[in-house]
Scaffold this motif. Structure first.
Motif, PDB file in Angstrom:
ATOM      1  N   ARG A 101       0.834  -1.198   0.000  1.00  0.00           N
ATOM      2  CA  ARG A 101       0.000   0.000   0.000  1.00  0.00           C
ATOM      3  C   ARG A 101       0.871   1.253   0.000  1.00  0.00           C
ATOM      4  O   ARG A 101       1.865   1.340   0.714  1.00  0.00           O
ATOM      5  CB  ARG A 101      -0.907   0.004   1.219  1.00  0.00           C
TER       6      ARG A 101
ATOM      7  N   ASP B 172      -7.299  -1.071  -5.667  1.00  0.00           N
ATOM      8  CA  ASP B 172      -7.198  -2.519  -5.521  1.00  0.00           C
ATOM      9  C   ASP B 172      -8.400  -3.227  -6.149  1.00  0.00           C
ATOM     10  O   ASP B 172      -8.242  -4.245  -6.827  1.00  0.00           O
ATOM     11  CB  ASP B 172      -7.057  -2.891  -4.044  1.00  0.00           C
TER      12      ASP B 172
ATOM     13  N   THR C 179      -8.176  -9.430  -3.247  1.00  0.00           N
ATOM     14  CA  THR C 179      -7.250  -8.354  -3.593  1.00  0.00           C
ATOM     15  C   THR C 179      -6.445  -8.710  -4.838  1.00  0.00           C
ATOM     16  O   THR C 179      -6.313  -9.881  -5.198  1.00  0.00           O
ATOM     17  CB  THR C 179      -6.268  -8.064  -2.442  1.00  0.00           C
TER      18      THR C 179
ATOM     19  N   LYS D  29      -5.203   7.717   0.733  1.00  0.00           N
ATOM     20  CA  LYS D  29      -6.432   7.555   1.506  1.00  0.00           C
ATOM     21  C   LYS D  29      -6.945   6.125   1.387  1.00  0.00           C
ATOM     22  O   LYS D  29      -6.778   5.485   0.344  1.00  0.00           O
ATOM     23  CB  LYS D  29      -7.508   8.508   1.002  1.00  0.00           C
ATOM     24  N   ASP D  30      -7.589   5.647   2.453  1.00  0.00           N
ATOM     25  CA  ASP D  30      -8.133   4.289   2.463  1.00  0.00           C
ATOM     26  C   ASP D  30      -9.048   4.036   1.272  1.00  0.00           C
ATOM     27  O   ASP D  30      -8.925   3.024   0.589  1.00  0.00           O
ATOM     28  CB  ASP D  30      -8.917   4.020   3.755  1.00  0.00           C
ATOM     29  N   GLU D  31      -9.962   4.963   1.028  1.00  0.00           N
ATOM     30  CA  GLU D  31     -10.924   4.747  -0.059  1.00  0.00           C
ATOM     31  C   GLU D  31     -10.249   4.764  -1.431  1.00  0.00           C
ATOM     32  O   GLU D  31     -10.660   4.038  -2.340  1.00  0.00           O
ATOM     33  CB  GLU D  31     -12.085   5.744  -0.012  1.00  0.00           C
ATOM     34  N   ASP D  32      -9.185   5.545  -1.575  1.00  0.00           N
ATOM     35  CA  ASP D  32      -8.454   5.568  -2.843  1.00  0.00           C
ATOM     36  C   ASP D  32      -7.719   4.248  -3.066  1.00  0.00           C
ATOM     37  O   ASP D  32      -7.699   3.715  -4.177  1.00  0.00           O
ATOM     38  CB  ASP D  32      -7.466   6.734  -2.890  1.00  0.00           C
ATOM     39  N   TRP D  33      -7.102   3.728  -1.992  1.00  0.00           N
ATOM     40  CA  TRP D  33      -6.401   2.445  -2.101  1.00  0.00           C
ATOM     41  C   TRP D  33      -7.393   1.320  -2.405  1.00  0.00           C
ATOM     42  O   TRP D  33      -7.139   0.471  -3.261  1.00  0.00           O
ATOM     43  CB  TRP D  33      -5.626   2.131  -0.831  1.00  0.00           C
ATOM     44  N   GLU D  34      -8.523   1.316  -1.715  1.00  0.00           N
ATOM     45  CA  GLU D  34      -9.532   0.280  -1.939  1.00  0.00           C
ATOM     46  C   GLU D  34     -10.042   0.318  -3.377  1.00  0.00           C
ATOM     47  O   GLU D  34     -10.228  -0.725  -4.003  1.00  0.00           O
ATOM     48  CB  GLU D  34     -10.682   0.433  -0.947  1.00  0.00           C
ATOM     49  N   GLU D  35     -10.257   1.512  -3.901  1.00  0.00           N
ATOM     50  CA  GLU D  35     -10.713   1.663  -5.288  1.00  0.00           C
ATOM     51  C   GLU D  35      -9.661   1.136  -6.264  1.00  0.00           C
ATOM     52  O   GLU D  35      -9.981   0.405  -7.205  1.00  0.00           O
ATOM     53  CB  GLU D  35     -11.019   3.134  -5.581  1.00  0.00           C
TER      54      GLU D  35
END
Length: 85
Positions: A44, A57, A81, A49-55
């Motif tokens: 990571r 991934d 993932t 930002k968490d939401e940017d990383w989740e998007e």
């Protein structure tokens, strides 16, 4: 003067367990690079930002799953993932 388009049509054979995995893997990585999703295969990114990383991934994992044949996809159902795939 003609305009330059960065749009590239990328097609790779879906991995079905019978084609060369190493070559398929190279092509999938190239697809992820061209799509700007290859960073999801690494650790990571600090400061993201968490939401940017989740998007990122989610998009990378989706791109990989779309390159799998149904028989292989069935075996990857629990993988969520991009790194797992």
């Amino acid at each position: 003067m003609s305009g330059y388009s960065s749009a590239v049509k990328l097609e790779i054979e879906k991995f079905n367990g019978r084609i060369n995995f190493g070559l398929w893997q190279i092509q999938v990585k190239d697809v992820l690079i061209q799509s700007g999703l290859h960073k999801a295969l690494k650790e990571r990114i600090s400061g993201m930002k968490d939401e940017d990383w989740e998007e990122l991934d989610l998009r990378a994992a989706s791109a990989i799953r779309l390159c799998l044949a149904k028989n292989v996809l069935a075996n990857a159902q629990g993988m969520k993932t991009a790194k797992e795939l």
